[in-house]
Design a protein around this motif. Sequence first.
Motif, short mmCIF file in Angstrom:
data_model
loop_
_atom_site.label_atom_id
_atom_site.label_comp_id
_atom_site.label_asym_id
_atom_site.label_seq_id
_atom_site.Cartn_x
_atom_site.Cartn_y
_atom_site.Cartn_z
N UNK A 38 53.54 69.53 41.46
CA UNK A 38 54.18 68.22 41.65
C UNK A 38 54.11 67.78 43.11
N UNK A 39 53.94 68.76 44.00
CA UNK A 39 53.89 68.44 45.43
C UNK A 39 52.44 68.29 45.86
N UNK A 40 52.22 67.38 46.78
CA UNK A 40 50.86 67.16 47.25
C UNK A 40 50.91 66.73 48.71
N UNK A 59 49.45 66.17 58.20
CA UNK A 59 49.79 66.42 56.80
C UNK A 59 51.14 65.78 56.49
N UNK A 60 51.17 64.96 55.45
CA UNK A 60 52.40 64.26 55.06
C UNK A 60 52.66 64.53 53.58
N UNK A 61 53.84 65.06 53.29
CA UNK A 61 54.10 65.51 51.93
C UNK A 61 54.47 64.34 51.01
N UNK A 62 54.04 64.44 49.77
CA UNK A 62 54.43 63.52 48.69
C UNK A 62 54.85 64.35 47.49
N UNK A 89 60.31 74.21 50.92
CA UNK A 89 59.36 73.10 50.95
C UNK A 89 58.48 73.19 52.20
N UNK A 90 59.09 73.50 53.32
CA UNK A 90 58.35 73.61 54.57
C UNK A 90 57.30 74.71 54.52
N UNK A 91 57.66 75.80 53.85
CA UNK A 91 56.68 76.89 53.69
C UNK A 91 55.52 76.46 52.83
N UNK A 92 55.86 75.75 51.76
CA UNK A 92 54.79 75.26 50.89
C UNK A 92 53.85 74.35 51.68
N UNK A 93 54.42 73.47 52.49
CA UNK A 93 53.62 72.52 53.27
C UNK A 93 52.71 73.28 54.24
N UNK A 94 53.28 74.27 54.95
CA UNK A 94 52.49 75.05 55.90
C UNK A 94 51.34 75.77 55.19
N UNK A 116 54.53 68.73 60.08
CA UNK A 116 55.89 68.42 60.53
C UNK A 116 56.82 69.58 60.25
N UNK A 117 57.58 69.97 61.25
CA UNK A 117 58.55 71.06 61.10
C UNK A 117 59.95 70.49 61.21
N UNK A 118 60.79 70.85 60.26
CA UNK A 118 62.19 70.45 60.35
C UNK A 118 62.91 71.46 61.25
#
Length: 278
Positions: A38-40, A59-62, A89-94, A116-118
């Motif tokens: 579901x994440x991209x 990289x920008x998450x949707x 979520x941040x791990x998935x993005x990385x 982007x890192x929170x």
Amino acid sequence: EAGRDTLRYYTPDMNTQAMERLTLERDLRRALQDDPTQLVLYYQPQLDADTGRCIGCEALVRWRHPLRGLMLPGEFISLAERSGLIVELGRWVLAEACAEQARWAAAGLLLPVSVNLSPVQLERSDLTPYVRGLVQRYQIAPGMLELELTEGALMSEDARHLEVFNALMQLGCRFALDDFGTGYSSLSRLKRFPISRLKIDQAFVSTLPGSGDDEAVVRATLSMARDMGMDVVAEGVETDGQHHCLLAMGCTQMQGYRFARPMPAAELYHFVARLPQA
Ligand code: C2E
Ligand code: CA
Ligand code: CA
Ligand code: CA
């Protein structure tokens, strides 16, 4: 609860809103656990307007929500931060950004990726080992992974943060300061962190040309960055006028709809292939 001297009206809507948040949080947790497809990630190119070359991408998450359709980060990042889901979520993005970079590399495209890192992620002691694992697994070369932080992440007095930055830098990561100009980091504080790039916030770009104040901010940022040995990228460049005004001031790195919107990975690959090559 909102603080002293604050009066808030209660409306039945608030219940609905709270319910919605809970539902969305549950949906995000499920997506992360059971259905990460579901994440991209979308990628927005960053160009050197002098040469026309692509110098990297952000990289920008949707979130492709099963019922709501494609959701933008504005609709779920703050919820993820408040619920703690941002860590996962941040791990998935990385991981996804590193995997994509490796796929591009295998197809002959070497392109730095910014993630982007929170601030919440920095608090976690396992960020460094996690990134180390990705760098090893995907053979990420030094300088190819940039981490974007906002000024808020530098405001903490926690000395451990500096250690985290240094450890990540040892792994070859670079740092960019996102939304520069909107917070108020003291320059002395800025100097303590190993930041290699400033991203001028869209707010200062959108009024160019014509706003003397914003031109002054851009000029000052450029000159300070030059003195500190940092690069500068202007964000949210939408028009020819903004593009040429920035170039005239000596800002060549740009990101914005003027060049390209964020796009899926395969599209980015073709976008870059059409540009002049090094
Ligand atoms: P940001 O880091 O400042 O990212 C730039 C945002 O500006 C993106 O919005 C991008 O689509 C948009 N943008 C780019 N060029 C233009 C332009 O020319 N004009 C206009 N009007 N907008 C432009 P997006 O993708 O909706 O992301 C919003 C914010 O959500 C990001 O702002 C970032 O703070 C956050 N975000 C996105 N992905 C992630 C992520 O993976 N992790 C975390 N922690 N935050 C993320
Ligand atoms: Ca960013
Ligand atoms: Ca930004
Ligand atoms: Ca922003």
